[in-house]
Design an enzyme around this catalytic site. Structure first.
Site, PDB file in Angstrom:
ATOM      1  N   ARG A  69     -54.041 -14.249 -66.715  1.00  0.00           N
ATOM      2  CA  ARG A  69     -54.320 -14.603 -65.312  1.00  0.00           C
ATOM      3  C   ARG A  69     -54.813 -13.358 -64.565  1.00  0.00           C
ATOM      4  O   ARG A  69     -54.099 -12.349 -64.470  1.00  0.00           O
ATOM      5  CB  ARG A  69     -53.021 -15.099 -64.692  1.00  0.00           C
ATOM      6  CG  ARG A  69     -53.155 -15.532 -63.271  1.00  0.00           C
ATOM      7  CD  ARG A  69     -51.837 -16.124 -62.767  1.00  0.00           C
ATOM      8  NE  ARG A  69     -52.112 -17.025 -61.678  1.00  0.00           N
ATOM      9  CZ  ARG A  69     -51.331 -18.023 -61.304  1.00  0.00           C
ATOM     10  NH1 ARG A  69     -50.217 -18.251 -61.959  1.00  0.00           N
ATOM     11  NH2 ARG A  69     -51.663 -18.795 -60.303  1.00  0.00           N
ATOM     12  N   ALA A  70     -56.020 -13.451 -64.010  1.00  0.00           N
ATOM     13  CA  ALA A  70     -56.621 -12.267 -63.390  1.00  0.00           C
ATOM     14  C   ALA A  70     -55.872 -11.851 -62.130  1.00  0.00           C
ATOM     15  O   ALA A  70     -55.626 -10.664 -61.897  1.00  0.00           O
ATOM     16  CB  ALA A  70     -58.083 -12.542 -63.063  1.00  0.00           C
ATOM     17  N   SER A  71     -55.484 -12.828 -61.310  1.00  0.00           N
ATOM     18  CA  SER A  71     -54.842 -12.478 -60.043  1.00  0.00           C
ATOM     19  C   SER A  71     -53.476 -11.842 -60.268  1.00  0.00           C
ATOM     20  O   SER A  71     -52.955 -11.163 -59.383  1.00  0.00           O
ATOM     21  CB  SER A  71     -54.715 -13.713 -59.148  1.00  0.00           C
ATOM     22  OG  SER A  71     -53.865 -14.666 -59.747  1.00  0.00           O
ATOM     23  N   TYR A 191     -62.660 -11.311 -54.888  1.00  0.00           N
ATOM     24  CA  TYR A 191     -63.364 -11.582 -56.151  1.00  0.00           C
ATOM     25  C   TYR A 191     -64.882 -11.487 -55.954  1.00  0.00           C
ATOM     26  O   TYR A 191     -65.585 -10.802 -56.697  1.00  0.00           O
ATOM     27  CB  TYR A 191     -63.033 -12.994 -56.660  1.00  0.00           C
ATOM     28  CG  TYR A 191     -61.713 -13.159 -57.375  1.00  0.00           C
ATOM     29  CD1 TYR A 191     -60.658 -12.269 -57.179  1.00  0.00           C
ATOM     30  CD2 TYR A 191     -61.501 -14.230 -58.242  1.00  0.00           C
ATOM     31  CE1 TYR A 191     -59.442 -12.446 -57.830  1.00  0.00           C
ATOM     32  CE2 TYR A 191     -60.288 -14.409 -58.898  1.00  0.00           C
ATOM     33  CZ  TYR A 191     -59.265 -13.518 -58.694  1.00  0.00           C
ATOM     34  OH  TYR A 191     -58.073 -13.701 -59.347  1.00  0.00           O
ATOM     35  N   GLU A 281     -63.804 -20.808 -65.038  1.00  0.00           N
ATOM     36  CA  GLU A 281     -62.552 -20.240 -64.533  1.00  0.00           C
ATOM     37  C   GLU A 281     -61.508 -21.338 -64.344  1.00  0.00           C
ATOM     38  O   GLU A 281     -60.745 -21.332 -63.379  1.00  0.00           O
ATOM     39  CB  GLU A 281     -62.762 -19.452 -63.228  1.00  0.00           C
ATOM     40  CG  GLU A 281     -61.618 -18.465 -62.989  1.00  0.00           C
ATOM     41  CD  GLU A 281     -61.887 -17.404 -61.933  1.00  0.00           C
ATOM     42  OE1 GLU A 281     -62.888 -17.496 -61.218  1.00  0.00           O
ATOM     43  OE2 GLU A 281     -61.090 -16.453 -61.858  1.00  0.00           O
TER      44      GLU A 281
END
Lengths: 338, 338
Positions: A69-71, A191, A281
């Site tokens: 998970r990027a966040s 982002y 995504e």
């Protein structure tokens, strides 16, 4: 075959995120990190089957290039040691997903970046993950989480990771994490800004003269770049740089995480199809159903299907470009006769 | 009639910029600011006639809503006193341009913002400028110049200027200045990021419930917003906000500073024509000629002319929306029978 180049494990079992919370609490209180919890294969299977795998099948795609998970990377939290533990935990979980669903997922790793730290640990983690079968990494251009204290991506600070990427023949997706700066909404501003910022850094600098084989994927359809393509062509000219096709676009690729038809139409109108990788995504930033279409906003395959691309161009966007940008994915597929 | 809502005095006589340099040098050395230099009407006339006025005529527009050079506002330099002197000098110069060319220019002012300072001085300068006949202001959401230390535009910190804008019935263009953060190229990243950031702040907040009549122009075609319109519709939904048309787009307007045809096509496809104001930012960020068209990148009227808008819609974009968003412009025009 249809490869989604941009998926995050946003549905990891709850213990994983709880551990992160207790890890950060321990750091704040000066205690050692707690032990990583047991997560069963069944829990992982369920978290994938009910989410990414279900949606992948419903939408008609075959594979996802899958990363933590990027966040939640949140490189601005804790210190370099904390980021190192967290990156390893996240990447090991991705490796387990790939082990359980090898036909459907291939890994891309999170790096243990930390504000002010050099990239030694990131280089080592990338190497470890590639040995586990990963095909690339996510590189955070702003490990400070919205404070933007790191130098531009064209600065020599970043060269150790680019050298390792070149050596291992893996690309990076340029992907920030959450924002601790209240001005920047994570998925709505930070982002997209990071995508735009990175692209302009590549124009202003000369990174690809030093790394002619480097490949960087800018997600979210390239941020604002395709919409402002004339501005970027004009700025390259004003800065005395070669045309973007030579100067940047041999090395930079955009995904299709643009959540409406007119945006995808524009992307494909201005950017060469050789530079566009299918991505959604999913399950990610925007999870709802568009009342104007009755379909999920992030069901980006629908928008691409409506473009009327030639079969050859569609094959590039859905498969060929991903296999070219991520050669270790191509090797893994070939080894399975795909 | 064709009104360009976005022009900066980027061609001011050299003494003006030299004074700024000596002002900042004096500040650094703890000396009082030097006296502002004499600039003759002829020098101002020449700087306008050879640049903005010539191009306006060549391109077939009639008027420009004209403000000081945005990149030179540099609110992060000096302190509040320095910003105050500089804003007054810049605004007084705009007033002289308008005085010399009243048929062609109307003023929009620079505010004496400064990192950490409250908006008292900005409120006073806005009032002073409106008394001189100005029709609006440029509001910098990041007076720290790329460090992003101010709160979001929806924060009460900003309310004094919004209250004064409401009282005076003038809009603001949300426009950052140069960036002292090396990650952000000013016109290629910082400008566009600020536009995107501000729009997302308006979605996440509830500013227009408190200021139902407030009007804010987001320049550069709205940053990344129209390209990612699906993302913003989806995020508004996820945040439990009303549809964007109700929640934001009664108060927010985009200009047409998008320097290629596909970008303008997209803008008009996704954004209601009632929210689009013709603008070029001429003479500004991108000054070259597009080799693909043979015309200036920033000759945005050409792109709009090619859209095939109805006469009524074209009239909105070129004139009606500007007169509605900037009522003091409308009053000034009516007073002249236009």
């Amino acid at each position: 075959m249809i490869i989604d180049c941009h998926g995050h494990y946003t549905t990891a079992p709850g213990q994983h995120d709880l551990w992160r919370k207790s890890q950060l609490a321990a750091f704040r209180e000066g205690r050692p990190s707690p032990g990583y919890p047991a997560i069963s294969d069944d829990e992982i299977r369920e978290s994938i089957e009910q989410n990414q795998l279900r949606l992948l099948r419903e939408r008609g795609a075959d594979m996802t290039i899958f990363s933590p998970r990027a966040s939640a990377m949140a490189h601005h939290e804790g210190d370099e040691g904390v980021s190192g533990q967290w990156a390893r935990a996240c990447n090991d979980l991705i490796a387990r997903v790939v082990g359980l669903f090898p036909e459907t997922f291939i890994g891309v790793c999170q790096l243990p970046q930390s504000p002010g730290a050099d990239l030694t640990a990131s280089v080592a983690e990338l190497e470890r993950c590639v040995q586990m079968g990963f095909a690339g990494c996510n590189l955070n251009p702003d490990p400070s989480g919205g404070r933007w204290t790191a130098p531009p991506l064209t600065d020599r600070y970043w060269y150790p990771i680019f050298e390792k990427m070149a050596e291992l023949d893996v690309p990076a997706m340029v992907h920030v994490s959450s924002s601790c700066n209240p001005v920047f909404h994570a998925t709505g501003a930070h982002y997209i800004n990071a995508d735009t910022t990175a692209f302009m850094q590549f124009i202003a600098g000369d990174l690809f003269a030093d790394f002619p084989e480097l490949r960087l994927v800018i997600p979210h359809g390239g941020g604002a770049v395709p919409y402002h393509w004339g501005r970027y062509r004009g700025l390259a000219d004003m800065l005395g740089k070669p045309p973007l096709g030579e100067h940047v676009m041999r090395n930079v690729f955009f995904d299709t995480c643009v959540y409406h038809q007119p945006g995808i139409d524009l992307l494909v109108e201005v950017i060469d199809v050789g530079n566009i990788l299918f991505g959604s995504e999913m399950v990610g930033a925007v999870r709802g159903i568009d009342p104007e279409t009755g379909h999920y906003f992030d069901d980006t395959k629908r928008y691409i299907d409506k473009l009327g691309l030639s079969e050859a161009d569609a094959a590039k966007v859905f498969e060929g470009n991903a296999r070219r940008v991520y050669p270790r994915l191509d090797q893994a597929l070939r080894a399975r006769g795909r």
